[in-house]
Each structure stands twice: as structure tokens, then as C-alpha cells.
Design a protein around this motif. Structure first.
Motif, PDB file in Angstrom:
ATOM      1  N   ALA B 397      27.999  28.346  20.479  1.00 28.15           N
ATOM      2  CA  ALA B 397      29.110  28.600  19.566  1.00 28.15           C
ATOM      3  C   ALA B 397      29.556  30.061  19.624  1.00 28.15           C
ATOM      4  CB  ALA B 397      28.723  28.221  18.150  1.00 28.15           C
ATOM      5  N   GLY B 398      28.775  30.906  20.244  1.00 27.75           N
ATOM      6  CA  GLY B 398      29.144  32.312  20.361  1.00 27.75           C
ATOM      7  C   GLY B 398      30.361  32.479  21.251  1.00 27.75           C
ATOM      8  N   ALA B 399      31.118  33.552  20.998  1.00 29.40           N
ATOM      9  CA  ALA B 399      32.354  33.743  21.761  1.00 29.40           C
ATOM     10  C   ALA B 399      32.366  35.097  22.458  1.00 29.40           C
ATOM     11  CB  ALA B 399      33.563  33.592  20.851  1.00 29.40           C
ATOM     12  N   TYR B 400      31.176  35.653  22.681  1.00 28.33           N
ATOM     13  CA  TYR B 400      31.078  36.937  23.393  1.00 28.33           C
ATOM     14  C   TYR B 400      30.028  36.773  24.479  1.00 28.33           C
ATOM     15  CZ  TYR B 400      30.742  42.022  24.078  1.00 28.33           C
ATOM     16  OH  TYR B 400      30.772  43.295  24.600  1.00 28.33           O
ATOM     17  N   VAL B 401      30.452  36.943  25.717  1.00 30.40           N
ATOM     18  CA  VAL B 401      29.519  36.785  26.825  1.00 30.40           C
ATOM     19  C   VAL B 401      29.096  38.167  27.333  1.00 30.40           C
ATOM     20  CG1 VAL B 401      29.115  35.743  29.079  1.00 30.40           C
ATOM     21  CG2 VAL B 401      30.693  34.638  27.472  1.00 30.40           C
ATOM     22  N   HIS B 402      27.821  38.448  27.188  1.00 29.98           N
ATOM     23  CA  HIS B 402      27.276  39.663  27.814  1.00 29.98           C
ATOM     24  C   HIS B 402      27.190  39.374  29.306  1.00 29.98           C
ATOM     25  CE1 HIS B 402      26.061  42.079  24.304  1.00 29.98           C
ATOM     26  NE2 HIS B 402      25.803  40.936  23.701  1.00 29.98           N
ATOM     27  N   CYS B 403      28.178  39.876  30.048  1.00 27.66           N
ATOM     28  CA  CYS B 403      28.277  39.537  31.471  1.00 27.66           C
ATOM     29  C   CYS B 403      27.340  40.353  32.352  1.00 27.66           C
ATOM     30  CB  CYS B 403      29.714  39.718  31.957  1.00 27.66           C
ATOM     31  SG  CYS B 403      30.844  38.511  31.214  1.00 27.66           S
ATOM     32  N   GLY B 404      26.679  41.348  31.768  1.00 27.45           N
ATOM     33  CA  GLY B 404      25.903  42.249  32.614  1.00 27.45           C
ATOM     34  C   GLY B 404      26.841  43.131  33.421  1.00 27.45           C
ATOM     35  N   VAL B 405      26.257  43.919  34.305  1.00 26.56           N
ATOM     36  CA  VAL B 405      27.073  44.836  35.114  1.00 26.56           C
ATOM     37  C   VAL B 405      27.630  44.038  36.296  1.00 26.56           C
ATOM     38  CG1 VAL B 405      27.153  47.096  36.194  1.00 26.56           C
ATOM     39  CG2 VAL B 405      25.516  46.660  34.374  1.00 26.56           C
ATOM     40  N   ARG B 406      28.531  43.133  35.964  1.00 27.37           N
ATOM     41  CA  ARG B 406      29.052  42.176  36.953  1.00 27.37           C
ATOM     42  C   ARG B 406      30.532  41.958  36.657  1.00 27.37           C
ATOM     43  NH1 ARG B 406      24.757  39.013  34.505  1.00 27.37           N
ATOM     44  NH2 ARG B 406      22.823  38.997  35.701  1.00 27.37           N
ATOM     45  N   GLU B 407      31.357  42.938  36.965  1.00 23.74           N
ATOM     46  CA  GLU B 407      32.775  42.868  36.631  1.00 23.74           C
ATOM     47  C   GLU B 407      33.492  41.759  37.386  1.00 23.74           C
ATOM     48  OE1 GLU B 407      31.241  45.594  37.754  1.00 23.74           O
ATOM     49  OE2 GLU B 407      31.158  46.932  36.020  1.00 23.74           O
ATOM     50  N   HIS B 408      33.072  41.555  38.626  1.00 20.64           N
ATOM     51  CA  HIS B 408      33.818  40.620  39.460  1.00 20.64           C
ATOM     52  C   HIS B 408      33.707  39.197  38.904  1.00 20.64           C
ATOM     53  CE1 HIS B 408      35.025  39.565  43.884  1.00 20.64           C
ATOM     54  NE2 HIS B 408      35.742  38.934  42.993  1.00 20.64           N
ATOM     55  N   VAL B 409      32.484  38.760  38.651  1.00 19.05           N
ATOM     56  CA  VAL B 409      32.344  37.401  38.131  1.00 19.05           C
ATOM     57  C   VAL B 409      32.928  37.296  36.727  1.00 19.05           C
ATOM     58  CG1 VAL B 409      30.075  37.468  36.991  1.00 19.05           C
ATOM     59  CG2 VAL B 409      30.809  35.412  38.175  1.00 19.05           C
ATOM     60  N   MET B 410      32.900  38.385  35.998  1.00 20.79           N
ATOM     61  CA  MET B 410      33.501  38.371  34.656  1.00 20.79           C
ATOM     62  C   MET B 410      34.990  37.984  34.744  1.00 20.79           C
ATOM     63  SD  MET B 410      33.712  41.494  31.911  1.00 20.79           S
ATOM     64  CE  MET B 410      34.622  42.605  32.991  1.00 20.79           C
ATOM     65  N   GLY B 411      35.698  38.640  35.651  1.00 20.67           N
ATOM     66  CA  GLY B 411      37.117  38.329  35.808  1.00 20.67           C
ATOM     67  C   GLY B 411      37.340  36.922  36.342  1.00 20.67           C
ATOM     68  N   SER B 412      36.525  36.532  37.316  1.00 19.31           N
ATOM     69  CA  SER B 412      36.724  35.211  37.920  1.00 19.31           C
ATOM     70  C   SER B 412      36.365  34.104  36.938  1.00 19.31           C
ATOM     71  CB  SER B 412      35.866  35.083  39.180  1.00 19.31           C
ATOM     72  OG  SER B 412      36.164  36.107  40.099  1.00 19.31           O
ATOM     73  N   MET B 413      35.349  34.324  36.107  1.00 19.80           N
ATOM     74  CA  MET B 413      35.034  33.278  35.143  1.00 19.80           C
ATOM     75  C   MET B 413      36.100  33.213  34.057  1.00 19.80           C
ATOM     76  SD  MET B 413      31.573  34.813  33.395  1.00 19.80           S
ATOM     77  CE  MET B 413      31.337  33.771  31.975  1.00 19.80           C
ATOM     78  N   ALA B 414      36.722  34.331  33.739  1.00 21.57           N
ATOM     79  CA  ALA B 414      37.846  34.305  32.807  1.00 21.57           C
ATOM     80  C   ALA B 414      38.962  33.422  33.372  1.00 21.57           C
ATOM     81  CB  ALA B 414      38.358  35.718  32.539  1.00 21.57           C
ATOM     82  N   ASN B 415      39.202  33.544  34.675  1.00 19.65           N
ATOM     83  CA  ASN B 415      40.202  32.670  35.302  1.00 19.65           C
ATOM     84  C   ASN B 415      39.813  31.199  35.144  1.00 19.65           C
ATOM     85  OD1 ASN B 415      41.414  35.016  36.140  1.00 19.65           O
ATOM     86  ND2 ASN B 415      40.929  34.770  38.300  1.00 19.65           N
ATOM     87  N   GLY B 416      38.539  30.915  35.366  1.00 17.65           N
ATOM     88  CA  GLY B 416      38.075  29.540  35.236  1.00 17.65           C
ATOM     89  C   GLY B 416      38.243  29.022  33.819  1.00 17.65           C
ATOM     90  N   MET B 417      37.979  29.886  32.840  1.00 19.35           N
ATOM     91  CA  MET B 417      38.159  29.481  31.444  1.00 19.35           C
ATOM     92  C   MET B 417      39.632  29.160  31.169  1.00 19.35           C
ATOM     93  SD  MET B 417      35.839  32.024  29.128  1.00 19.35           S
ATOM     94  CE  MET B 417      34.617  33.000  29.971  1.00 19.35           C
ATOM     95  N   ALA B 418      40.499  30.035  31.657  1.00 18.48           N
ATOM     96  CA  ALA B 418      41.929  29.816  31.415  1.00 18.48           C
ATOM     97  C   ALA B 418      42.404  28.542  32.105  1.00 18.48           C
ATOM     98  CB  ALA B 418      42.735  31.020  31.905  1.00 18.48           C
ATOM     99  N   ALA B 419      41.902  28.301  33.305  1.00 21.93           N
ATOM    100  CA  ALA B 419      42.301  27.090  34.026  1.00 21.93           C
ATOM    101  C   ALA B 419      41.753  25.855  33.325  1.00 21.93           C
ATOM    102  CB  ALA B 419      41.810  27.144  35.471  1.00 21.93           C
ATOM    103  N   HIS B 420      40.585  25.991  32.739  1.00 23.97           N
ATOM    104  CA  HIS B 420      40.010  24.864  31.995  1.00 23.97           C
ATOM    105  C   HIS B 420      40.857  24.524  30.791  1.00 23.97           C
ATOM    106  CE1 HIS B 420      37.426  22.760  29.109  1.00 23.97           C
ATOM    107  NE2 HIS B 420      36.726  22.353  30.149  1.00 23.97           N
ATOM    108  N   GLY B 421      41.277  25.566  30.075  1.00 25.42           N
ATOM    109  CA  GLY B 421      42.050  25.344  28.860  1.00 25.42           C
ATOM    110  C   GLY B 421      41.160  25.248  27.645  1.00 25.42           C
ATOM    111  N   GLY B 422      41.788  25.451  26.493  1.00 29.08           N
ATOM    112  CA  GLY B 422      41.058  25.348  25.230  1.00 29.08           C
ATOM    113  C   GLY B 422      40.433  26.639  24.770  1.00 29.08           C
ATOM    114  N   VAL B 423      40.481  27.666  25.611  1.00 31.62           N
ATOM    115  CA  VAL B 423      39.978  28.979  25.217  1.00 31.62           C
ATOM    116  C   VAL B 423      40.949  30.044  25.714  1.00 31.62           C
ATOM    117  CG1 VAL B 423      37.538  28.273  25.244  1.00 31.62           C
ATOM    118  CG2 VAL B 423      38.577  29.214  27.308  1.00 31.62           C
ATOM    119  N   ILE B 424      40.903  31.189  25.073  1.00 30.44           N
ATOM    120  CA  ILE B 424      41.724  32.335  25.492  1.00 30.44           C
ATOM    121  C   ILE B 424      40.767  33.407  25.981  1.00 30.44           C
ATOM    122  CG2 ILE B 424      43.355  34.111  24.746  1.00 30.44           C
ATOM    123  CD1 ILE B 424      44.212  32.223  22.478  1.00 30.44           C
ATOM    124  N   PRO B 425      40.629  33.541  27.293  1.00 28.54           N
ATOM    125  CA  PRO B 425      39.633  34.485  27.798  1.00 28.54           C
ATOM    126  C   PRO B 425      40.119  35.931  27.810  1.00 28.54           C
ATOM    127  CG  PRO B 425      40.616  33.279  29.615  1.00 28.54           C
ATOM    128  CD  PRO B 425      41.251  32.748  28.371  1.00 28.54           C
TER     129      PRO B 425
END
Lengths: 660, 660
Positions: B397-425
Motif C-alpha cells: 500500500a506504500g507509494a514511495y519506492v526506495h529505488c536505491g542508487v539506480r536512476e536508470h531502472v527508476m525511470g524505466s519502471m516509472a514508464n512501466g507504471m504509466a503504461a500499466h495505468g492506474g498510477v501516476i509515477p
């Protein structure tokens, strides 16, 4: 248990760091306090270095990949006796103009091997240094190049993707003289590492065929023993050193605040009490300083023996070694390019843009064997291997590194090679993947390293692979980067000229950008002078009358501008074509030259890329023909038409502006 | 041994792919031929989907991370019955305008979940989809959101650093409904994977706490069994499927050429002979097509049950679910921002730029709980966690992801969230590290996904951490990207206005760029209208006389332009200040508005960044005050002086131009 005899040396690092950080009111205490014993064991017992000659070619290289912990490095440099880092500079930590900047900035004369700060870059640079060492060792023998490369590394570097790329490739290449000293303190800026990582990181190294030891990073004996084992092992080595972040400061040690929470005078006092360090701020007791300075002289016998070996080399051999290590180009290197340029006018076929670069690179191989090409799994389409042998775990004489699909580490290791010296690194991939490599390119530009980033497939001209593979904004994004030359040659002649300029350029990186499609000759006849040297030049002056229109273009669009000129001139409109292969060089020309080239009339730029940046050259009556958004999947010719990048469109835009 | 009953279905994929690639004269046969059985087992036995309703919110998601193998996906979509992919489109593979583009391009209505091609992006998108699923599952219950996410993946994706970032984070978050189907074929474009990788890749997944099975990817029973086990296991799952690249084409199978060597008619014939496939090109026998279409209807009972559950939900609950899944904003969301804007005029202190954004984000939390914030180990300095709970392996239920020092996957997973729908990354880090994330940002722009990329520490104003941490070229590099809004607010009011515009913008990503330093109010009084909506506007008109000078600025430099205006107006020079928080929006305004804003006189732009791009607004009598190269380490105030970015310098430049 009595304290280890080296413990006071480690504490000297700790207190110089604390005092500097308190004085600066900011800094990162986590690393210098956590790694003081690790660094002491390395510098006192093992490191091959000579503070009196910081750029000694056969020194061990040390990279602080966790660069935020810069006071660790500055303390080491000061204590071991680097003239460039006197106590007064330590006291100016983070002040404007200080050698001791917030993060280490490339300064070999001061013992700072590379700029570090963006995490993961440093260890990837270290990989490049180890490759350069192995290559030079194979070429010149262990008598001249035979050193280790050490990198201090934190959790962040090992979370970054480029870190894993480095682990994987270093393991694959079995670079046994590469060692990572990991500050395994279980804390990052957000708090416990368990917030964002669960895996056994050391195990990741084992999987990649590294030699891994896990130990207490505050146990000077254990660190020393592990360093000895690591040096003896033929695999690259990880010392996973369990440490306490910020160790020595009661309020923050082992805590999140140990990373970089602001330190106050009272913290320094409490640390002095805890560690029994009764000395004043910035005071290093004489006996401890003496011990450190002795450590800094420990490698003198090796240094002198090396100098003697160098001095007794046969003259030609010595001259070649010195040339290579100084990064000088050999006599006659330009002849290869000049000859290529001349022969371009006789070539029966029109090769793909990137194949021109591949040909040139191959012709240079015998003359400049110190070129090391890295390529990210695109050997065939980028064409830069040809006669080169691969650099592998068992063959260090090869000068082509199959980097795998790992663009980021490819660029960062190229930086490490350039910083090491003795090799000319090239890094080759598609331009669409430049973004993966960009963090490394930025560091090359910031450090002013002579890396050649070679790109192919530079526009919609790649065709059917579609918009992911079609750069439209990438030229602009690279041109926006300070200290980065971006060169986009129009044909074989410009390819040779740009290669010549790129090789001669030592003050920074160059991006050499080539089309996938064929580049017909736009230069009508051979001229010995390098016309690309001015960045932009009049390829064809107006002939139908006084110049009314100037068409500006780069790369594959120069031919198209020439066609547009034919259309306009046939209508009596005096039209010049300017080829602008390198904006950065053009911008350096005197104003009157630039004005002469750009002309007073209508200017239309054409490039199969976005307009962004072009307005600087378009003046009051300027237009642009190019891309307005991303590309599409289809044959290249169809895409040029679809997006309206045609000779007719250029001519139309010129006519419109003439009438406006 | 008799052939498996599904074998003909797999061969149907194979031959559609071969025929399309032969016809297109190019393409990548390696993936569709190597993964035909894997894909068949998934689509026929397990996948939850409904080709008649491709965007069904609770469908399983499928990502082809090895996107060059696009014919695998197109074959699957055609065979299972997606209307958007009829045989005629398969036959137009790689032609201009075809649905079947060279690489899959985001097209949910056709069953294409994301654009893939640059390697590693797809699996990182899949991670984001799995996060979105888990979050929505926790919020709305398994009755509404409860699906798997599958990704086909090749060796390249797993060599890329972003791949390891994904493996590490997915293992950490224990996303059990995420599955990777690895085409472990031992071949990449350069040849055998052994050229560039030695480690046991599957072991890397085990180290990261994945469920790993190694199997024969051509054994339909084995793949089916493994999929069943993977679905049952609570960990994320890897199916390491040993395959033969290009399987079925005698000349290239198992070889380097299996990847993408050009195929000819004869290859297709030899494959037909080898695999006993007597059918004509592009012919799918009726019984096989029928079996495939039945497979495409397999989930209909689940689909109908889901529709019934939705229909019988309490009205309010259903409305909220539908609102969220449609990406619509709730009634009253603007009030939060309007209220914040109003109160900004009463704020007693002047907060840091990024803290303004953190405040706004926090105020929005109750109104827009579907915002999911990812941050790359910079929680404290970027200030976007505050009242948010972490999304963890045990708390979805949390809405904050501690991504670690991993900027690249952070951005790419945001894309995946947006493509999935239902969340605003939202994806949050320092602007200096945007380069690490840039490959993901480019994909967001290309797909037109509504991702908010939030950046802090946007200039030399960060001070002593030095040039690595000081963006100078990054604003320009982002502005150069098509379809990316770059917003750099000047104060709390503009921060609220830009946030409002960013949230309302659904057609593409936004970069919200904030200073580290304090941003004093530049708006003198509250206005309910959103002045940033036009991208650039006259903040202060000339008052000392007719406008002679227009000062253009963004972000932290707007205040400086206001000071420069005071200097000039005090000398009687009528001077306007234009704030330009978003060039992209300004460029969309009518020409007369833009002209009115920019004025006819002298124009001077000021920004603590490079000039690149500004010339488009400077006109014939324009000047620029900003950075000429990289920054330096020192206090922010000292750096502004050092680099000459001061009100006095702006005024001086204006005076110079007035006299020129």
C-alpha cells in the motif's frame, strides 16, 4: 589488546577529515572515517607510488569511486607527501579554488587520477585503467608497465547498473591486477541499505568469477593479509570490508547521519575523546607524519629501478615507449589520412558512412597500434574491428574489446584508459544508444580526456528499425555539452579530415558521428589542407549570381544541400553550400570568418535531426528543414520524404524566405 | 516420439515470422524462431488476456524486452486474434505506416504494451508494471487487479546495467507476479556470448532472491510445467530457457547469423522442408488458426467474471476505480494547488526550490493517492517522501519506492507504471544524474507516457559539491528532446502552476526542475489564473518608459532578472522581465503572443546554464548571461559571481546591446 602500530596513521586520516569537514561546514565523513584503516593498510604496506613524481607512468592507480568521501583521498595525499596537497589546502576543503574540491577532480599532478562523484563511474574507470595496463604490459613488457589498479568503492557504485557491467566485464576479462576495496557499511544516504537491496553483493562478484574476501575493514592486519592474497590471486579481487560508517564520531557512527550529516565542533571533540586523540585540529603529530612520509617513500627503490630500466633501454624502444605514454602521435601519422583522402576521389563505390570510419580506423592500426577500440556488441554494423585482434582474458595484445551490450561501462572504461595514458581509446556504438553512454561522455568532457566516441546510424537514415533507433535529438544533446567536439562528416574526405582533427585533439573528447547510409563524395577535388579544421566552410560558393542564399548542412544532408543549390542556382538564385561538420570548431573562428561563411542573405539549415541549437547560425532571415519529432519505421528514402527532408523542401524554404 | 500437440501452433509463429522477414528483406529471426515454443506455452496455457478487449485493465501484461524480435509479438497478436494485427499487416512488416513496425511501438489497442528496442528497457518497464499491479491490488483488492506481468528477454537485456538494477530491485521487492522468460541462446550480434560474458547469469538472479528454473526452451511440456511452478512461487521468477537461435532455418540456426542475417526465399524453403511445414508463405492452416483463436478466447470466463464484479461494485467504489484506471484526476484536485499558490504569498520563510515541490507533492497525497514516487537514494535532499509510506516486499500500500542508487531502472519502471495505468509515477533525483535516467526519459517521450520526472539541485546553485553535481548542459539536452516538457519554476507560485500543468498533461512526460537554493517569491500578488500555462509570460512590464529591453529568465534566475530590471529602470531604461518556465508551451502559443512577450528591443536571457538553445528567442539584438563551461566547487554565491551570473552583468549586457 594493544593498538596496531598503524592505528595512529589511520586516525590521522580520520581527524584531518573530521577537522576539514567541520571547518567547511559540509562534506561526507562516512567514507574517510569508515575506510581509514583500509586506506592505511594499502598506502603503507602495498601501494606502489611516489608522491615526489605523481605521474610516474608505472605507479599503481588509485580511484576513489565513492568520490563524495573526497577527504579520504586528500588526507592520504597530504599525509604521504604530495606537494600539491599541503595542510593549507586541506584547511581550504570545499573553498573556491582549493585543490581539495567537494569531489575529487581530475588532477594527476596532485595524485587525483580521475574525477569521481556520479556513482559507478570510478570503478568503471578503474576497469579501463586495468585494461590499459594489461595491454601496455603485453606490448612493452613487465619491466616498464606492471602495476595494480585499486578502487575504493561504496554501496552506491555497486547498486548502479554500470557497476554490474563493470563487475561482469572485469570478471570476463580476468583482470587480475584490479582490486576493489568495498566500504561495506550497510548505510546509504536514505538509511540502511536494506531499504533498497537484499542480495548478497559479494556473491554477485563470485558469480562473475572474482576473487572475493570478506573481512573486518577496521582490522589492519586482516586488511593487510587480504591485500596480499588479492595481489597473489590471478582473478580480479574484491575486498568486502565490513565497516562502521562515520566510525569515531559517537553521535553519528553506524547511523544514517554517519554518511554526511553536518558535523560540529562538539562532534570533533567527542571523537577525540573516544579515540584518545589529544591533538589540536589539523595537527598531525610529528612521529605520525614522519611514519606517513616514510610510507610515501616506500616505493623509491622500485621507482629508481624502473628509471634505470628505462634509461638503459635501446634508444628507439625508449623513444617509442615515451611517445606512447606521452600520448604523442608518431611521425607520418597524417600521411595515412591524407592518402585516404586522396584515394577517396578514385573510389569506385560509395560506402556507408560508418564503413568509411571503419576503413580509416583499420588503416591506422599499423601506425597507431595504441588505439584500443571498445564496441558494444555491434561489430558487424559498426565495422571497426576488421584486422584487429580481440583483447581477451588470455590475449592482452589485442586492441578490440568486445564490451557486450554494455554501453555505459564501455564509455567509462574508455575514460579510464585515457586517464591512464599510453592508449587512445575509441568507444563505438549506434548514436541512438549514446544516451546509455552519456554519463561517461559527460565525465570525459569534464575531465578533458582525449576519448573518441564513435557513433554510427546517426539519423532516420537507418530506416526500418524505427524511432527507437533513430536519433533526432541526440546531436543537439551532445552539442550542448561543454568541451565535447561533435563531428558529423559528409563524405570520405571529411571523414578523414575529422579523424585527423580528432586524433590531434588532446584537450577533450570527440564524438565522431556517421551515417548508416552511403555518403557520396561532396568534395569535388582533392586539397591537401584540412578544410574541416575551421568547423564550417564554404563547400560551394554561389555562382549563378551574388550570394542570396546560404545552405547550411552536416553529414548526410550536405549532399542534399548541394542538390537544393542546383535547384536554386538553376533559377538564378546565387546559392552557397556550407558544410558544418563541427560547430565547436566553427565557433572558435574569428567573427569575420564566420560572417563570411554564413553570409548576409537568407540562410537555411538542413539536418535530419531537430532544429534545437541551429538558431545560433540562422540569423534574422533563417529557416530550417529537418525533424520536428521522433522518427518512424520505414525505408530510409521514404522517411526522408515523409518528414519533408528533401532538396525540394530546402529550395522551397529558401524561396519563401527570399520573398518574406 | 510424437510431436507435442502444440508444436504446430509454435511452428505457425515460426513461419509467419520467416515469411514476414523474407518479404521485408530485413528483421531479426533469432527471437521468434528461438522463443516460438515458450510463447506458445504461455499464450495457450496461461496468459490472461482477451484479444477482443486488448486494454482490459486486469489483463496479464506481456513485454517483449528483446524488441528486435518483434515478429514474435506480431505473430502472437495475429494468431490469437487481435483485430489490429490482421495478416495484411503482418505482410507489411517494416513498411511505412504498418502496425508491425521494425520494433514494437507502444500501441495498447493493438496489444503492444510498450515500445522496446533499446535493450534492458522492457524488463525494467515490466518491473514498473508489477509494482503498479501490486499497489492497485492492495488498494482495490484482488477482485479488480490481480494479474501477472511477463517479459520475454534476451542476453542483451541481461548484460545492460539497467537489467541488473531491475533484477536487484525486483528481488528486493519480491514481486512474485513478475516473470522473465529468457531466450538463453548463447548468441548475440557479435557471435557467441562467450566473447563478452563468462558468468552464470541465472545465478545472478538466484543471488537476488529470484525463483529460477533452467529448462529446454523448445520443450513445450517443460515450459508449461515451469510456468505453472513460477506462477505458484511467491518470488519473482526467471525461466532460463536454453534455446537455439533462429531454430528451424538450417543455414543460420544456432549460428551468429541466426540473430539477424538476411533471410532469403531459399531459407524459407529449407525451413519448410526441415520442419515439415508444407504450407504456402503466410498461410496458417485453418485447424491451427482455429486452435490459436480458441487460445485467444481461453480467458473469456475470467474476463466475464471480472466484468460482473466491476458491474456489481458499489457505485462510488466503481467510479473511483474507473477514474484511477482511466488516469483521470479527481474533482477538486486543483484546489490544493490553488490554495498553495495563495498561501505562498503569506509564507514567512523562503524555502529551497525542491522543498516547494516536496510540499506540493505531500499536499496532493490525500487527493491523489495514486501518485507513486520513486527516488534514487536521495530522500532527504529531494524531500518527496514526507508522509508517504514505503512500498516494500511486505507493504504494497506504500507509494514511495526506495529505488536505491539506480536512476536508470527508476525511470524505466516509472514508464512501466504509466503504461500499466492506474498510477501516476514520479521519478525523483538530482538533475546532474538525469543522464543516468535519460534512456528511460527518451522512451517516455517517444511513447508519450505521462511520467513526471522531478529533479532538484539544478545548477551551480548546489555549490560545494562541485562540477560533477552541477548541471550546465542538462536543461538544454532535455529541451532538445521531442515531446518532453521541461519546466523550471521560479518560485512557489510557479511551482504550483507547473505542478498543475504537469498533472493535467497526459500526452507525454514532464521534467520538473527545481533549484536547491531558496526561491524568493517573484510573483507580487495572487492571481487565480495559471500564468505558466503559456510557457512564458511578462512578469513585469517596463515602467520607466517604453520597453527597450526584455530580460528572459527561468527558475532561480528570474529573481536575478528582476534585480537587473531595477538597475536598468533606475537609469530610465524601460525593461520588462519575462519568465519562461516551459519553452515547449511557449512555442505552442500564437506568433503574436510570442512576439508581444519577447518584445522588439534588446533581449537578454539569463540562466545558470549554457546558452545552447536560447538563440531561438534572442532575435537580432540578443545577449546571454550564463555558463560557458562546467562549474566549480565553491559556495553557490561565490560561483554565481565567479561565472558572472549577476544582476549587474545582465544590466551591463543590456546596456552594451542598446549601444551596439
Amino acid at each position: 589488546m594493544p593498538a596496531h602500530p598503524l592505528q595512529p596513521l589511520a586516525h590521522a586520516i580520520r581527524f584531518l577529515s573530521i577537522d576539514a569537514i567541520v571547518k567547511a561546514t559540509e562534506g561526507h565523513q562516512g567514507v574517510p572515517l569508515g575506510m581509514a584503516e583500509i586506506a592505511t593498510a594499502l598506502y603503507v604496506n602495498y601501494l606502489k607510488y611516489n608522491p615526489a613524481d605523481p605521474t610516474w607512468w608505472d605507479r599503481d592507480r588509485v580511484v576513489l569511486s565513492n568520490g563524495h568521501g573526497s577527504m579520504l583521498l586528500y588526507s592520504l595525499l597530504h599525509l604521504s607527501g604530495y606537494d600539491a596537497v599541503p595542510l593549507t589546502e586541506i584547511q581550504r576543503f570545499r573553498e573556491l579554488g582549493a585543490v581539495c574540491e567537494g569531489h575529487p577532480e581530475y588532477n594527476p599532478a596532485a595524485g587525483i587520477e580521475v574525477t569521481t562523484g556520479p556513482l559507478g563511474q570510478g570503478i568503471a574507470n578503474a576497469l579501463g585503467m586495468a585494461v590499459a595496463e594489461a595491454y601496455l604490459n603485453a606490448r612493452f613488457g613487465t619491466g616498464l608497465v606492471d602495476h595494480f589498479t585499486y578502487a575504493f568503492v561504496g554501496d552506491g557504485c555497486l547498486q548502479e547498473g554500470v557497476g554490474q557491467e563493470m563487475i561482469s566485464l572485469a570478471g570476463h576479462l580476468q583482470l587480475g591486477k584490479l582490486m576493489l576495496l568495498w566500504d561495506d557499511n550497510l548505510i546509504t544516504d536514505d538509511g540502511p541499505t536494506s531499504l533498497s537491496i537484499s542480495e548478497n553483493v559479494a556473491e554477485r562478484f563470485r558469480v562473475a568469477n572474482w576473487h572475493v574476501q570478506e573481512l573486518d575493514g577496521h582490522d589492519l592486519e586482516a586488511v593487510s593479509a587480504a591485500l596480499a592474497q588479492a595481489k597473489a590471486d590471478p582473478r580480479p579481487s574484491l575486498l568486502a570490508c565490513r565497516t562502521v560508517i562515520g566510525k569515531g564520531i559517537p553521535r553519528v557512527q553506524g547511523q544514517r547521519g554517519g554518511h554526511s550529516a553536518r558535523l560540529f565542533e562538539q562532534d570533533a571533540q567527542e571523537a577525540r575523546a573516544l579515540l584518545n586523540w589529544p591533538h589540536s585540529p589539523f595537527e598531525v603529530p610529528a612521529d605520525i607524519l614522519t611514519a606517513w612520509r616514510e610510507a610515501g617513500r616506500r616505493s623509491l627503490p622500485e621507482y629508481q629501478a624502473w628509471q634505470e630500466r628505462l634509461a638503459t633501454l635501446p634508444a628507439a624502444e625508449r623513444a617509442e615507449f615515451e611517445r606512447v605514454m606521452r600520448g604523442e602521435l608518431p611521425a607520418g601519422w597524417q600521411d595515412v589520412l591524407l592518402d585516404y583522402k586522396r584515394r577517396a576521389h578514385e573510389a569506385p563505390t560509395v560506402p556507408s558512412g560508418i564503413f568509411l570510419s571503419g576503413e580509416i580506423n583499420d588503416l591506422l592500426a599499423p601506425v597507431l597500434p595504441e588505439r584500443i577500440v571498445g564496441c558494444a556488441d555491434l561489430e558487424a554494423p559498426t565495422s571497426h574491428k576488421r584486422s584487429l585482434q580481440a583483447f581477451t582474458a588470455t590475449d592482452r595484445a589485442g586492441a578490440y574489446v568486445h564490451c557486450g551490450v554494455r554501453e555505459h561501462v564501455m564509455g567509462s572504461m574508455a575514460n579510464g584508459m585515457a586517464a591512464h595514458g599510453g592508449v587512445i581509446p575509441l568507444s563505438v556504438t549506434y548514436l541512438a544508444f549514446a544516451d546509455y553512454e552519456r554519463p561517461a561522455m559527460r565525465m570525459a568532457a569534464l575531465m578533458g580526456l582525449p576519448v573518441k566516441f564513435v557513433f554510427s546510424h546517426d539519423s532516420i537514415g537507418i530506416g526500418k528499425n524505427g524511432p527507437t533507433h533513430q536519433p533526432v535529438e541526440i546531436l543537439a544533446s551532445l552539442r550542448a555539452m561543454p568541451n565535447m567536439w561533435v563531428m558529423r562528416p559528409a563524405d570520405a574526405v571529411e571523414a578523414a579530415e575529422c579523424w585527423a582533427l580528432a586524433l590531434a585533439h588532446r584537450a577533450g573528447p570527440v564524438s565522431l558521428v556517421f551515417a548508416r547510409q552511403s555518403l557520396p563524395l561532396v568534395r569535388s577535388e582533392h586539397t591537401p589542407d584540412n578544410r574541416c579544421a575551421r568547423g564550417g566552410y564554404v563547400l560551394h560558393e554561389a555562382s549563378a549570381g551574388p550570394r542570396q542564399v546560404t545552405l547550411l548542412a552536416t553529414g548526410s544532408e550536405v549532399a542534399l544541400a548541394v542538390q537544393a543549390r542546383d535547384l536554386l542556382e538553376s533559377e538564378g538564385v546565387g546559392t552557397a553550400v556550407v558544410s558544418m561538420p563541427c560547430w565547436e570548431l566553427f565557433d572558435e573562428q574569428p567573427g569575420d570568418y564566420r560572417q563570411l561563411v554564413l553570409g548576409d542573405g537568407v540562410r537555411v539549415a538542413v539536418e535530419a535531426a531537430g532544429r534545437f541549437g541551429w538558431d545560433a547560425y540562422l540569423g534574422a532571415r533563417g529557416g530550417f528543414v529537418g525533424m520536428k519529432g521522433f522518427g518512424a519505421s520505414g525505408p530510409a528514402d521514404a522517411l526522408y520524404k515523409l518528414f519533408g527532408i528533401t532538396a525540394e523542401a530546402v529550395a522551397t524554404e529558401a524561396r519563401r524566405l527570399l520573398q518574406a
